[in-house]
Design a protein around this motif. Structure first.
Motif, PDB file in Angstrom:
ATOM      1  N   GLY A 107       0.882  -1.253  -0.034  1.00  0.00           N
ATOM      2  CA  GLY A 107      -0.007  -0.122   0.055  1.00  0.00           C
ATOM      3  C   GLY A 107       0.777   1.290  -0.050  1.00  0.00           C
ATOM      4  N   ARG A 108       2.113   1.312  -0.400  1.00  0.00           N
ATOM      5  CA  ARG A 108       2.943   2.507  -0.530  1.00  0.00           C
ATOM      6  C   ARG A 108       2.221   3.440  -1.528  1.00  0.00           C
ATOM      7  N   SER A 109       2.576   4.578  -1.513  1.00  0.00           N
ATOM      8  CA  SER A 109       1.927   5.803  -2.341  1.00  0.00           C
ATOM      9  C   SER A 109       2.474   5.649  -3.836  1.00  0.00           C
ATOM     10  N   GLU A 110       1.879   6.373  -4.522  1.00  0.00           N
ATOM     11  CA  GLU A 110       2.385   6.204  -5.949  1.00  0.00           C
ATOM     12  C   GLU A 110       3.692   6.977  -6.164  1.00  0.00           C
ATOM     13  N   ASN A 111       3.644   8.205  -5.470  1.00  0.00           N
ATOM     14  CA  ASN A 111       5.119   8.738  -5.490  1.00  0.00           C
ATOM     15  C   ASN A 111       6.453   7.766  -5.065  1.00  0.00           C
ATOM     16  N   TYR A 112       5.879   6.909  -3.948  1.00  0.00           N
ATOM     17  CA  TYR A 112       6.899   6.004  -3.417  1.00  0.00           C
ATOM     18  C   TYR A 112       7.315   4.960  -4.413  1.00  0.00           C
ATOM     19  N   LYS A 113       6.251   4.152  -5.347  1.00  0.00           N
ATOM     20  CA  LYS A 113       6.458   3.425  -6.395  1.00  0.00           C
ATOM     21  C   LYS A 113       7.192   4.136  -7.590  1.00  0.00           C
ATOM     22  N   LYS A 114       6.923   5.405  -7.813  1.00  0.00           N
ATOM     23  CA  LYS A 114       7.317   6.042  -8.868  1.00  0.00           C
ATOM     24  C   LYS A 114       8.998   6.210  -8.709  1.00  0.00           C
ATOM     25  N   ARG A 115       9.347   6.255  -7.489  1.00  0.00           N
ATOM     26  CA  ARG A 115      10.765   6.524  -7.021  1.00  0.00           C
ATOM     27  C   ARG A 115      11.654   4.980  -7.296  1.00  0.00           C
ATOM     28  N   ILE A 116      11.007   4.197  -7.045  1.00  0.00           N
ATOM     29  CA  ILE A 116      11.263   2.658  -7.409  1.00  0.00           C
ATOM     30  C   ILE A 116      11.477   2.649  -9.000  1.00  0.00           C
ATOM     31  N   VAL A 117      10.443   3.196  -9.742  1.00  0.00           N
ATOM     32  CA  VAL A 117      10.703   2.774 -11.199  1.00  0.00           C
ATOM     33  C   VAL A 117      12.095   3.685 -11.589  1.00  0.00           C
ATOM     34  N   GLU A 118      12.097   4.999 -11.039  1.00  0.00           N
ATOM     35  CA  GLU A 118      13.386   5.779 -11.305  1.00  0.00           C
ATOM     36  C   GLU A 118      14.646   5.068 -10.770  1.00  0.00           C
ATOM     37  N   VAL A 119      14.672   4.402  -9.573  1.00  0.00           N
ATOM     38  CA  VAL A 119      15.889   3.344  -9.366  1.00  0.00           C
ATOM     39  C   VAL A 119      16.309   2.467 -10.223  1.00  0.00           C
ATOM     40  N   ALA A 120      15.109   1.878 -10.871  1.00  0.00           N
ATOM     41  CA  ALA A 120      15.246   0.429 -11.852  1.00  0.00           C
ATOM     42  C   ALA A 120      15.918   1.215 -13.084  1.00  0.00           C
ATOM     43  N   TYR A 121      15.337   2.374 -13.697  1.00  0.00           N
ATOM     44  CA  TYR A 121      15.834   2.833 -14.854  1.00  0.00           C
ATOM     45  C   TYR A 121      17.239   3.191 -14.766  1.00  0.00           C
ATOM     46  N   GLY A 122      17.542   3.730 -13.578  1.00  0.00           N
ATOM     47  CA  GLY A 122      18.993   3.918 -13.476  1.00  0.00           C
ATOM     48  C   GLY A 122      19.794   2.907 -13.466  1.00  0.00           C
ATOM     49  N   PHE A 123      19.291   1.730 -12.691  1.00  0.00           N
ATOM     50  CA  PHE A 123      19.923   0.604 -12.627  1.00  0.00           C
ATOM     51  C   PHE A 123      20.247  -0.028 -14.044  1.00  0.00           C
ATOM     52  N   LYS A 124      19.137   0.031 -14.693  1.00  0.00           N
ATOM     53  CA  LYS A 124      19.307  -0.520 -16.279  1.00  0.00           C
ATOM     54  C   LYS A 124      20.569   0.404 -17.002  1.00  0.00           C
ATOM     55  N   ALA A 125      20.651   1.511 -16.562  1.00  0.00           N
ATOM     56  CA  ALA A 125      21.605   2.439 -17.348  1.00  0.00           C
ATOM     57  C   ALA A 125      22.939   2.289 -16.837  1.00  0.00           C
ATOM     58  N   GLY A 126      23.040   1.237 -15.723  1.00  0.00           N
ATOM     59  CA  GLY A 126      24.562   1.033 -15.343  1.00  0.00           C
ATOM     60  C   GLY A 126      24.808   1.510 -13.962  1.00  0.00           C
ATOM     61  N   GLU A 127      23.982   2.242 -13.533  1.00  0.00           N
ATOM     62  CA  GLU A 127      24.150   3.100 -12.157  1.00  0.00           C
ATOM     63  C   GLU A 127      23.907   1.957 -10.935  1.00  0.00           C
ATOM     64  N   GLN A 128      24.650   1.941 -10.005  1.00  0.00           N
ATOM     65  CA  GLN A 128      24.680   0.962  -8.740  1.00  0.00           C
ATOM     66  C   GLN A 128      23.503   1.404  -7.631  1.00  0.00           C
ATOM     67  N   LEU A 129      23.154   0.517  -6.938  1.00  0.00           N
ATOM     68  CA  LEU A 129      22.075   0.902  -5.914  1.00  0.00           C
ATOM     69  C   LEU A 129      22.947   1.710  -4.823  1.00  0.00           C
ATOM     70  N   SER A 130      22.201   2.570  -4.471  1.00  0.00           N
ATOM     71  CA  SER A 130      22.900   3.188  -3.212  1.00  0.00           C
ATOM     72  C   SER A 130      22.487   2.284  -1.807  1.00  0.00           C
TER      73      SER A 130
END
Length: 411
Positions: free
Chosen positions: A277-300
């Motif tokens: 039940g996390r907020s839409e903004n919370y889930k949007k941030r996960i999507v942003e992290v995933a896009y960064g990960f696909k682009a080669g960025e490491q997880l903080s």
């Protein structure tokens, strides 16, 4: 239908070839089966050709209709070690398999009868209350695995509740892990100790919780017991295996190595956040992290910590749901709206088909509400989860006694 997870792809292809309509059940909905190394499929009965059903019955036996019998069957299976390579990766003979562990690790074989008492649940998150977590793990069981957790606090006398004594080797259990530990001294924690800032800090150093957690959880309790423990290693199929090498916690802005993290982990994180039940903004941030990960960025380090926390929380809720269903089978009253249970402390109402579950205190306060598989209200605490684990143990005893009586009647 539950199958060996190493054969899931083959089974999927075979079912498709037989024109059987099937769907794999998410692992977060079948935690116990996943622990046993199984993948679960939902099959549409009407789509199974009679000849195919006949062949499946001849080879694997009749369908288990009883939910209780099914749970007993799953429980009887051995838990599959999570860190051993499956046979498909390396067809090793038994003596060679020890090489799968860290080269410097020694393996100690422990006879099952050497393990004393009942396993003590440690499947709870560390309670930090806003404080910085100094270790790179987030659960009680993982804090025992090389990160210095040497103490647990209980509302009942540990020796009596779990059936062990000082010097015994016992087990602590998490969602997918078992840790062997040597039982230490138990002692009563007095109200004065609970209120003492010095003891609070000592307690926090041993438990790895925030010092603030002790007075919040245990003030006003009739009895509070502390138990010292000495973690020995992971317990895997009768072996005590040394813990993996401890990791250092990254600095706040430091990147962490994420070779073990995959894009599937991030998808699972998004799904977990949605069900929690996390907020839409919370889930949007996960999507942003995933896009960064696909682009080669490491997880903080922060993202990795939050991902693990969400995943663990969903696993704990899945476990609670399983226990609630077992409680319903033993003490519940069912009608067209689902199953209701009137308990001494909590009341339950659930509908398995709709994936609804509500837990209320006797005063009517809703402490947990799951609707269509998504969390609406969550006021669960480690103590509430422990209460349900204790009830689950009572059910095991009831079922074992019932089975013994049936055997006696058949003689």
């Amino acid at each position: 239908m539950a199958v060996d997870n190493q054969k899931a792809e083959t089974v999927t292809k075979w079912l498709t070839a037989q024109k059987v309509e099937c769907q794999q059940v998410p692992i977060e909905d079948v935690i116990r089966e996943t622990q046993k190394g199984l993948t679960v499929f939902n099959l549409v009965s009407s789509s199974i050709p009679p000849k195919t059903l006949d062949n499946m019955t001849k080879k694997f036996g009749a369908v288990i209709e009883s939910s209780t019998e099914y749970q007993q069957k799953i429980k009887s299976l051995a838990t599959r070690p999570q860190f051993l390579k499956p046979p498909s990766q390396s067809a090793l003979s038994p003596p060679q398999q020890s090489a799968q562990f860290h080269p410097n690790q020694d393996i100690q074989n422990v006879a099952p009868e050497s393990i004393k008492g009942k396993p003590i649940p440690m499947n709870y998150p560390l309670m930090m209350h806003g404080d910085t977590n100094p270790i790179p793990v987030n659960t009680c069981i993982d804090a025992m695995r090389g990160y210095g957790r040497t103490h647990t606090t209980r509302a009942k006398e540990p020796y009596k509740q779990y059936g062990f004594k000082q010097g015994d080797i016992a087990l602590a259990t998490g969602i997918d892990k078992q840790v062997a530990f040597r039982v230490g001294k138990q002692y009563q924690i007095t109200p004065d100790m609970i209120a003492d800032p010095v003891y609070q800090q000592q307690w926090a150093d041993m438990e790895k919780h925030s010092p603030k957690a002790l007075p919040e959880l245990f003030t006003g309790k009739q009895q509070v017991w502390g138990l010292h423990l000495e973690p020995l290693g992971d317990y895997v199929e009768g072996f005590i295996v040394p813990f993996p090498e401890p990791q250092n916690r990254a600095a706040p802005n430091q990147e962490v190595q994420t070779q073990s993290v995959t894009i599937d982990d991030l998808r699972n994180w998004y799904n977990a956040a949605d069900k929690l039940g996390r907020s839409e903004n919370y889930k949007k941030r996960i999507v942003e992290v995933a896009y960064g990960f696909k682009a080669g960025e490491q997880l903080s380090a922060q993202a990795l910590t939050v991902m693990n926390k969400d995943t663990f929380e969903l696993e704990a809720i899945s476990r609670l749901t399983q226990i609630a269903q077992r409680i319903g089978m033993v003490w519940g009253k069912s009608d067209e709206n689902g199953t209701q249970v009137q308990g001494k402390i909590y009341d339950l109402a659930f509908n398995s088909q709709q994936r609804d579950l509500t837990i209320l205190q006797k005063n009517g306060e809703v402490i947990f509400n799951l609707q269509s598989g998504r969390v609406q209200t969550n006021k669960l605490t480690p103590q509430i989860l422990q209460t349900f684990e204790d009830v689950n143990t009572q059910i095991d005893k009831i079922l074992a006694k019932s089975q013994t009586q049936q055997i006696d009647l058949q003689r």
